[in-house]
Design a protein around this motif. Structure first.
Motif, PDB file in Angstrom:
ATOM      1  N   UNK A  94      74.070  43.970  60.326  1.00 25.30           N
ATOM      2  CA  UNK A  94      72.602  43.368  60.891  1.00 25.30           C
ATOM      3  C   UNK A  94      72.095  44.909  60.721  1.00 25.30           C
ATOM      4  N   UNK A  95      70.664  45.316  60.265  1.00 27.34           N
ATOM      5  CA  UNK A  95      69.980  47.139  60.461  1.00 27.34           C
ATOM      6  C   UNK A  95      68.963  46.847  59.852  1.00 27.34           C
ATOM      7  N   UNK A  96      68.439  47.093  60.970  1.00 28.01           N
ATOM      8  CA  UNK A  96      66.326  46.901  61.281  1.00 28.01           C
ATOM      9  C   UNK A  96      66.494  49.012  62.194  1.00 28.01           C
ATOM     10  N   UNK A 104      65.434  41.833  65.063  1.00 29.23           N
ATOM     11  CA  UNK A 104      65.031  41.726  63.493  1.00 29.23           C
ATOM     12  C   UNK A 104      62.992  41.662  64.745  1.00 29.23           C
ATOM     13  N   UNK A 105      61.897  43.142  64.025  1.00 27.72           N
ATOM     14  CA  UNK A 105      61.119  42.765  64.876  1.00 27.72           C
ATOM     15  C   UNK A 105      60.430  41.790  63.874  1.00 27.72           C
ATOM     16  N   UNK A 124      58.752  48.348  69.286  1.00 25.11           N
ATOM     17  CA  UNK A 124      58.704  48.344  68.015  1.00 25.11           C
ATOM     18  C   UNK A 124      57.736  47.419  67.054  1.00 25.11           C
ATOM     19  N   UNK A 125      57.406  47.341  66.303  1.00 20.11           N
ATOM     20  CA  UNK A 125      56.207  46.531  65.036  1.00 20.11           C
ATOM     21  C   UNK A 125      56.570  45.334  65.188  1.00 20.11           C
ATOM     22  N   UNK A 177      51.873  48.010  67.674  1.00 25.42           N
ATOM     23  CA  UNK A 177      53.105  48.326  68.795  1.00 25.42           C
ATOM     24  C   UNK A 177      53.102  47.774  69.947  1.00 25.42           C
ATOM     25  N   UNK A 178      54.542  47.230  70.097  1.00 28.29           N
ATOM     26  CA  UNK A 178      54.427  46.670  72.088  1.00 28.29           C
ATOM     27  C   UNK A 178      55.703  46.654  72.594  1.00 28.29           C
TER      28      UNK A 178
END
Length: 242
Positions: free
Chosen positions: A13-15, A30-31, A198-199, A211-212
Motif C-alpha cells: 500500500x502507498x498513501x 489510509x487517511x 494527515x488530511x 488536517x489533524x
C-alpha cells in the motif's frame, strides 16, 4: 446508529504524505479522503469529477479504521517514464530518446485494515453493504496507487450507541488529537504510540480543508484514552470517527 464493517488488504500500500517530493513517503494507514475513494470505487461514484469526496467526505458520512496487521514499511525503486510532450512518439528502444528516472518510494508491506463506515442516507448505505456481501465493486479497489490491487471482505453490520462519559475507554481505532480530553491519553507498557499529521477533510477540488494529528498504535493494539465522544458497537468494540 448502524455501522458497516469490512476488512481490506493488499500485498503493498502507498498513501503519499503531502510534504514529501522526490522520495515519496507513506502514511501508516489510509487517511479519510483515501477511505472515501475506496468507498467510491465500491459504490461507483464519478471518477472524473471527484464525486467520492462530495458523497463520502461530507457530514453525512462517518469513517474510521482499525489496524489489523502491524505497520511495516519498505522502500523500493520505481522506474518512471516521461510520457509528456512528444516523448510518446519516440522509439521506446532508444534509451537516449526516452527519458527515464528511478524514484525511491516507501510502501506499506502486507497492510490490512478494518474499515468502519456509517451513512445517514440508506440509499447510499444499503448498496455498499450489498456490494460488500456479494464481494463486488463498481471499480477496481486498490490501496493508494492503482497498481496496488486490494481485496476486501464483509464483516458485518452493527448497532452502536454514542458515548460521552469522559471515562477511560479501550479504543480499537486511532484517535485524533482534537478528540482527546486534556491529558486524556494513558500510556501503557508494551505499547507504542505514534502520531502523524494527515488530511482529514478534502473538498471535490482536492483542496484539504482540515488536517489533524492522529495518534495510533502501529501493532494494532488498543489505545486507552478519555475522548470527547466515541461509539460502542453491539459486539463490544469502541471506536472514534475521524
Amino acid at each position: 446508529m448502524k455501522i458497516l464493517v469490512f476488512d481490506i488488504w493488499a500485498d503493498y500500500g502507498h498513501f503519499r504524505k503531502f510534504y514529501t517530493t522526490s522520495s515519496p513517503l507513506t502514511f501508516s494507514f489510509p487517511p479519510p479522503p483515501t477511505i472515501a475513494g475506496i468507498l467510491g470505487a465500491i459504490y461507483g461514484t464519478d471518477k472524473n469529477t471527484n464525486e467520492y469526496l462530495k458523497v463520502f467526505g461530507g457530514d453525512k458520512c462517518k469513517i474510521s479504521l482499525q489496524i489489523l496487521n502491524p505497520v511495516k514499511k519498505v522502500r523500493m525503486g520505481l522506474n518512471l517514464l516521461e510520457t509528456k510532450g512528444t516523448n510518446l512518439k519516440l522509439p521506446m528502444s532508444d534509451k537516449n530518446l526516452a527519458p527515464r528516472t528511478q524514484i525511491r518510494t516507501e510502501f506499506l508491506k502486507d497492510p490490512c485494515f478494518r474499515i468502519y463506515f456509517a451513512y445517514e442516507d440508506e440509499k447510499i448505505f444499503k448498496p455498499i453493504a450489498k456490494f460488500l456481501k456479494e464481494h463486488k465493486s463498481t471499480y477496481t479497489v486498490s490501496l493508494g496507487l492503482s497498481e496496488l490491487l486490494a481485496d476486501f471482505k464483509y464483516v458485518g453490520e452493527y448497532d452502536s450507541d454514542v458515548k460521552s462519559d469522559n471515562e477511560l475507554v479501550e479504543l480499537q481505532t486511532p484517535v485524533m488529537e482534537t478528540k482527546l480530553i486534556k491529558n486524556g491519553l494513558e500510556i501503557e507498557s508494551g505499547k507504542k504510540y505514534f502520531k502523524e499529521k494527515m488530511p482529514i477533510k478534502m473538498n471535490p477540488e482536492r483542496i484539504v480543508e482540515k488536517y489533524d494529528d492522529v495518534i495510533f498504535e502501529p501493532d494494532g493494539k488498543t489505545i486507552k484514552a478519555k475522548v470527547k465522544d466515541y461509539y460502542r458497537l453491539e459486539n463490544g468494540e469502541n471506536i472514534t470517527f475521524f
